[in-house]
Design an enzyme around this catalytic site. Structure first.
Site, PDB file in Angstrom:
ATOM      1  N   HIS A  86       8.028   1.610  10.986  1.00 57.05           N
ATOM      2  CA  HIS A  86       8.542   2.604  10.783  1.00 57.05           C
ATOM      3  C   HIS A  86       7.546   4.047  11.066  1.00 57.05           C
ATOM      4  O   HIS A  86       6.251   4.135  10.691  1.00 57.05           O
ATOM      5  CB  HIS A  86       8.689   2.830   9.158  1.00 57.05           C
ATOM      6  N   LEU A  88       1.138  -0.900  -0.120  1.00 52.89           N
ATOM      7  CA  LEU A  88      -0.170  -0.005  -0.318  1.00 52.89           C
ATOM      8  C   LEU A  88       0.731   1.035   0.309  1.00 52.89           C
ATOM      9  O   LEU A  88       1.818   1.501   0.523  1.00 52.89           O
ATOM     10  CB  LEU A  88      -1.017   0.175   1.540  1.00 52.89           C
TER      11      LEU A  88
END
Length: 337
Positions: free
Chosen positions: A231, A127
């Site tokens: 992240h 994505l």
């Protein structure tokens, strides 16, 4: 809203390549390599063309299209069954307990165990939303459209679905986890290994990775501190996954140590909560919904306003009907936005 989700086509290659260059590394499913992306699109086209039922090794690539301009501004991917072309590796965090009678103490050590436990799961991944479009719920549209696609083609997907989140990447594009674990055995940087994996697959992991458990306490602090952390750009994605019913079950990515989220397919919130109805007429107003229609390469998804009618059908606002390209009599799947 002038955006919709549709099946990717071969002529989307340039758009995908331009977006891949913006990912910043560590994004295996969207490598900035034209040939690798071309192979993905060809594989996706083959999957969209297959009409037989059953779980096979398929990849579906979807894109977010601005229907006013024709530009592709985001993408996502769905793998029907991982671990078929080459092994699917994860590290599972386990605990080893030992007791010393002489010292009167119990010691517990955390280990990284190389495993293929998640082979056979379906996977949602790849994505990416263009930085200029990160508003208006478009990231959520991309993410949740995958679940409506799975629901529409349920026989082609496994009983569990996973999502791998990118781990911590430093300012130089390196991975503290890779440097502290696998990088010691491979003689290549994280970026080199990540690019190689994206293009050639991860058989080299099976060939070179030590099979023995790794004691986490023996790793450098920089590696230990990032295990299981997403992240910073993936924190919102992790929250979205949790809202859908995904859980972190102590599996992490072997490259960057990012968390792997897992859910029973039929318990994913969007899949479980969606309903089907016939589109009987256009209307005005209504509840904000995520709506999908069509099968395989004709699949589309978009936001729209839905009203449930007394006849059992639903009305859809003009903008939603235009985004989806539907006509009266079509079957729509819908779920609260």
């Amino acid at each position: 809203m002038s955006f919709r989700i549709r099946a990717a086509r071969a002529d989307d290659l340039q758009h995908l390549y331009e977006m891949a260059k913006l990912t910043g590394g560590g994004f295996t499913n969207l490598p900035p390599d034209r040939d690798a992306l071309r192979v993905k699109l060809a594989r996706s086209e083959e999957a969209f063309s297959r009409t037989t039922q059953g779980v096979e090794d398929d990849l579906f690539v979807l894109v977010l299209e601005n229907i006013r301009t024709g530009e592709v501004r985001g993408t996502c991917q769905i793998f029907t069954q991982v671990g078929q072309r080459w092994p699917f590796y994860s590290y599972r965090i386990g605990t080893l307990t030992k007791h010393s009678e002489e010292l009167g103490r119990t010691f517990r050590a955390e280990l990284l165990n190389l495993t293929n436990d998640l082979e056979g799961c379906s996977e949602v991944g790849g994505l990416f939303l263009h930085p200029n479009e990160r508003a208006g719920g478009l990231g959520l549209l991309l993410a949740r459209s995958r679940y409506l696609f799975i629901r529409a083609h349920r026989a082609r997907f496994a009983e569990r679905v996973l999502a791998e989140l990118r781990g911590i990447i430093d300012e130089g594009g390196g991975s503290p986890f890779w440097d502290g674990v696998a990088g010691r055995f491979f003689g290549m940087s994280f970026q080199e290994a990540d690019q190689f994996n994206a293009i050639h697959g991860n058989q080299f992991i099976a060939d070179l990775m030590p099979k023995h458990p790794v004691y986490i306490a023996m790793l450098p602090d920089t590696a230990r501190q990032v295990i299981g952390l997403p992240h910073p750009s993936g924190r919102a994605a992790m929250r979205m996954l949790e809202r859908e019913g995904f859980q972190y079950e102590k599996y992490v990515d072997i490259f960057d140590g990012g968390p792997t989220m897992i859910a029973p397919t039929d318990r994913v919130r969007t899949i479980e909560s969606a309903a089907d109805a016939e589109f009987t007429r256009r209307g005005e107003g209504g509840e904000d919904m995520l709506i999908a229609t069509g099968q395989l390469k004709n699949f589309r998804a978009a936001y729209g306003k839905v009203t449930r009618n007394d006849d059992g059908g639903i009305s859809l606002d003009a903008a939603g009907a235009e985004s989806l390209g539907v006509t009266v009599g079509d079957t729509l799947s819908y779920v609260a936005r």
